[in-house]
Enzyme design. Structure first.
Site, PDB file in Angstrom:
ATOM      1  N   ASP A  81      25.654  19.403 -20.201  1.00  0.00           N
ATOM      2  CA  ASP A  81      26.634  18.323 -20.228  1.00  0.00           C
ATOM      3  C   ASP A  81      28.025  18.973 -20.147  1.00  0.00           C
ATOM      4  O   ASP A  81      28.178  20.201 -20.106  1.00  0.00           O
ATOM      5  CB  ASP A  81      26.454  17.446 -21.475  1.00  0.00           C
TER       6      ASP A  81
HETATM    7  C1  BGC Z   1      28.645  12.738 -20.741  1.00  0.00           C
HETATM    8  C2  BGC Z   1      27.499  12.631 -19.762  1.00  0.00           C
HETATM    9  C3  BGC Z   1      28.037  12.528 -18.361  1.00  0.00           C
HETATM   10  C4  BGC Z   1      28.931  13.717 -18.084  1.00  0.00           C
HETATM   11  C5  BGC Z   1      29.495  13.738 -16.676  1.00  0.00           C
HETATM   12  C6  BGC Z   1      29.642  13.799 -20.339  1.00  0.00           C
HETATM   13  O1  BGC Z   1      30.780  13.818 -21.141  1.00  0.00           O
HETATM   14  O2  BGC Z   1      28.133  13.035 -22.019  1.00  0.00           O
HETATM   15  O3  BGC Z   1      26.674  11.545 -20.076  1.00  0.00           O
HETATM   16  O4  BGC Z   1      26.981  12.465 -17.440  1.00  0.00           O
HETATM   17  O5  BGC Z   1      30.021  13.695 -18.990  1.00  0.00           O
HETATM   18  O6  BGC Z   1      30.444  12.785 -16.490  1.00  0.00           O
END
Ligand code: BGC
Length: 762
Positions: A302
């Site tokens: 993430d």
């Molecule tokens: C979130 C994810 C997301 C990623 C990309 C993160 O901060 O937890 O769910 O897919 O950002 O945008």
């Protein structure tokens, strides 16, 4: 870089090109890649790292690729993937220009491996202007309609491809068992069977029925593996404590089912479970997911999460150690994602491979997985689809699927004295902060990350007030007052009255007050809250309407269930609308008028008290009260609850087959529609294990159907179960169906089943 190149004997003029690589060709590609190229494949950067900025570092609008930054990312760092959007929705023309630019080097054969672009299209293509916006996942779960989930996935996939994007960071398969959590609305609810079946619908919709993925579909990304949603504090990205038994029974099954279905990618939990950060969890990422479940795709981190291992979770003393830790735990691709951090990541990783801290075998494994996914998406053949050919983008056909999803999600929780449907002669006041607000229908991840900015709203989206005005045209007695304004102050949601006198005046003139209350959009850290209570000032709007002796219809637009036990008795009707999306206003108007019927059912247990969080699948002790006078399990509404204007009937349940040796049984449920209109009904099957080596649940869902019945229709539904329906983690830590008695429920009908011997189930 030159030094590295010479050292490894890598010669870019000898690049291999494959249009449609076989597994052998992929091996050849890997064998011919330098360490730098391999590491680059594991690096994911955000669009912001390569777009044009002004002298202050702000993105130039419309967003454009900076050729020099792109060249550096591709030629020097060999970056394999790009994600996301700048800070707001782009038009398809803007997407086309970005995609043309980033894929040009591959198409000109300057690169031999295509880039993989990923985005969060979590309730439709929420970052493409004119895209179709569905309810958020929690609302989708409330439809209990797996076919609708598939359709939503399919439309979203189509519109992603129509925006040039082949990879969607969805679905969220975390269970919604912590209502304080800011991302509760992104889940498919509290139950592993409901969430698994709805999740499978989404995955099939995204990826299509089988691999390879065609140009109408995209790669799914299962999020956020595993236990992210169970944060103890309720705040985002904070520790969860999940005993192995509950990890196995509750938090892993959604992911396992989707992996077995062939989901191509998976994203990791940014938090910490049992003291181990998700991104450092070898046991989950490598042993469970890759070895035990045989996951073939790749694992993506993430946002900045290996960095967090050093800066927040402190399991690594330096950034380079953190990158190594995450990679060796099983993270194949890291969302680094900014510049210059991504450059440091690539350099650190190359050094780590050379120093033997990361084995070549592990690096090859990660690259193989990434190339496997790129290949299954057809990117080697054509990374850049003909975007003009997606003529159904934003079409009425797609919008009507989203409208159906909104209609089927919205859940009627109370309707006393038949206040609903509203009748044409009533003077209706639509009020509250959500009444004339598109953003509160959609929630976060809509046009912008937090979904608060109103300037990018869909041009044709209708608020509840506007839709009621349009759909109750004959009397024109619909008025609107906001009553309360919600805003963000010092990082938290705050409220103030807005012309309360005007509200009270309008209340006086009305027969019925429809109050649209809830929360402003938010997610992740900015969405952290300190209490589940619904905002006091909004509740005061209910009190004022009731004290003026009016009928009150409460419509909840909320990302998580907020406590309303004090105002519940003052409301004649209560509707949980969740976050129904762009068509939520219209859907609510149709339901309020009775032109459509409610068929949504709660995908979670709605708590009555701020400090008492409980679930429908609780063990007996949860129901044990201080005195024997009452049942302590006393939520505001139970999981699965919901009313309809026309309720279907469950007439009888019987075994069609039962094998008490093997633990298998088929049951038939006879249902009927006694009304003269078509209805949709949810038919859930629950099971209770009477005695077991680990305290059994009061009951748990084992399967369900949502069925549509024509006027007067009578249908027999068939359910088939094998021993997996009976299994639980037993006292020795094994999946086991334990001998003894089980009860099977459907509404108030009950069957009993006797298992003769224990069966160990893998
Ligand atoms: C979130 C994810 C997301 C990623 C990309 C993160 O901060 O937890 O769910 O897919 O950002 O945008």
């Amino acid at each position: 870089m030159l030094l590295f190149t010479v050292f490894f004997g890598f010669d870019s003029s000898k690049k291999l090109f494959f249009n449609n690589p076989s597994d052998n060709d992929i091996e050849l590609l890997i064998a011919n890649m330098s360490i730098e190229e391999k590491v680059g494949q594991t690096c994911q950067i955000t669009l912001d790292a390569i777009h044009k900025t002004d002298e202050k570092g702000q993105a130039i609008i419309p967003e454009q690729i900076d050729q020099a930054k792109l060249k550096e990312a591709l030629e020097i760092f060999h970056v394999g993937s790009v994600l996301n959007v700048g800070w707001h929705t782009l038009t398809r023309e803007e997407w086309a220009s970005i995609m043309n630019d980033i894929h040009a080097p591959y198409l000109k054969k300057e690169q031999n491996i295509p880039l993989l672009y990923g985005i969060d299209a979590i309730h439709g293509v929420n970052y493409s202007v004119g895209g179709t916006l569905f309810p958020q996942e929690i609302g989708l779960a409330a439809t209990w309609n797996t076919e609708l989930a598939r359709q939503m996935g399919e439309v979203t996939a189509y519109e992603c491809r129509a925006s040039g994007i082949p990879w969607n960071f969805s679905p969220v398969l975390d269970l919604g068992r912590q209502p304080l959590w800011s991302r509760h609305f992104e889940t498919l609810g509290e139950d592993p069977v409901l969430a698994s079946k709805m999740g499978l619908g989404l995955v099939e919709g995204y990826q299509g029925k089988s691999l390879p993925v065609d140009s109408l579909h995209v790669a799914a990304c299962l999020k956020h593996f595993a236990g992210y949603s169970a944060s103890f504090s309720g705040r985002d990205r904070t520790p969860a404590f999940i005993p192995e038994k509950y990890m196995q029974e509750l938090y892993l099954p959604t992911f396992k089912a989707a992996v077995e279905k062939g989901a191509l990618t998976l994203m990791i939990n940014s938090g910490v479970v049992n003291g181990i950060p998700g991104h450092a969890n070898y046991h989950l990422l490598t042993q469970t997911l890759k070895k035990d479940w045989g996951f073939k795709g790749f694992v993506v981190s993430d946002w900045e999460d290996f960095i967090m291992l050093h800066t927040v979770h402190r399991t690594a003393a330096s950034l380079s150690e953190a990158a190594i830790q995450a990679f060796n735990a099983g993270v194949d691709m890291s969302m680094v994602p900014l510049s210059p951090q991504y450059k440091t990541y690539c350099q650190d990783m190359v050094r780590a491979v050379k120093e033997g801290k990361i084995s070549m075998e592990r690096l090859d494994d990660a690259v193989r997985r990434i190339l496997y996914v790129k290949n299954k998406l057809g990117l080697f053949q054509n990374p850049m689809p003909d975007m003009g050919s997606y003529t159904k983008f934003g079409s009425d056909e797609f919008k009507s699927i989203a409208r159906n999803a909104a209609l089927e999600s919205i859940t009627l929780l109370k309707n006393e004295g038949g206040v609903l449907p509203l009748n044409e002669k009533q003077h209706i006041l639509i009020a509250g902060p959500g009444a004339n607000n598109i953003n509160m229908l959609n929630g976060a991840w809509t046009h912008t990350w937090q979904g608060l900015d109103t300037s990018f709203n869909s041009y044709d989206a209708e608020t509840v007030y506007r839709a009621v005005q349009r759909l109750f045209p004959t009397h024109g007695m619909v008025s609107y007052q906001k009553g309360v304004e919600l805003f963000v102050e010092n990082d938290f949601e705050a409220s103030r009255y807005e012309d309360l006198k005007a509200y009270q005046k309008a209340v006086k003139k009305s027969d019925v007050v429809v109050l649209c209350l809830g929360e402003l959009p938010s997610t992740e850290k900015p969405g952290d809250i300190r209490s589940l209570q619904l905002d006091e000032k909004q509740k005061e709007l209910v009190r004022l309407a009731k004290s003026a002796n009016k009928k009150v219809v409460l419509v909840l637009l909320e990302a998580r269930p907020r406590i309303i036990n004090d105002i519940e008795p003052l409301c004649d009707a209560i509707i949980q609308a969740y976050l129904p999306g762009d068509y939520g206003g219209e859907a609510l108007a149709l339901l309020l008028s009775g032109d459509a019927d409610f068929s949504g059912r709660l995908p979670y247990t709605y708590p009555r008290y701020d400090g008492v969080i409980e679930f429908y699948d609780h063990p007996g002790s949860v129901a044990r009260a201080k005195s024997g006078q009452f049942d302590a399990y006393n939520p505001q509404w139970d999981f699965g609850f919901g009313l309809s204007y026309h309720m279907g009937m469950i007439n009888g349940v019987r075994f069609a087959n039962k094998d008490e040796k093997k633990g298998a049984f088929d049951i038939e449920v006879n249902v009927s529609n006694p009304h003269n209109t078509t209805i949709a009904m949810v038919v859930p099957i629950y099971l209770r294990d009477l005695y077991a080596s680990t305290t059994p649940e009061n009951k748990r869902l084992i399967d369900f159907y949502k069925v549509s019945l024509r006027p007067g229709e009578n249908k027999t539904l068939e359910f088939g179960f094998d021993v997996h329906a009976l299994k639980r983690i037993s006292a020795d830590g094994k999946w086991r169906a334990e001998k003894g008695s089980f009860e099977i429920f459907c509404a108030d009908q009950k069957l009993t089943f006797e298992l003769f011997e224990d069966i160990i189930v893998e």
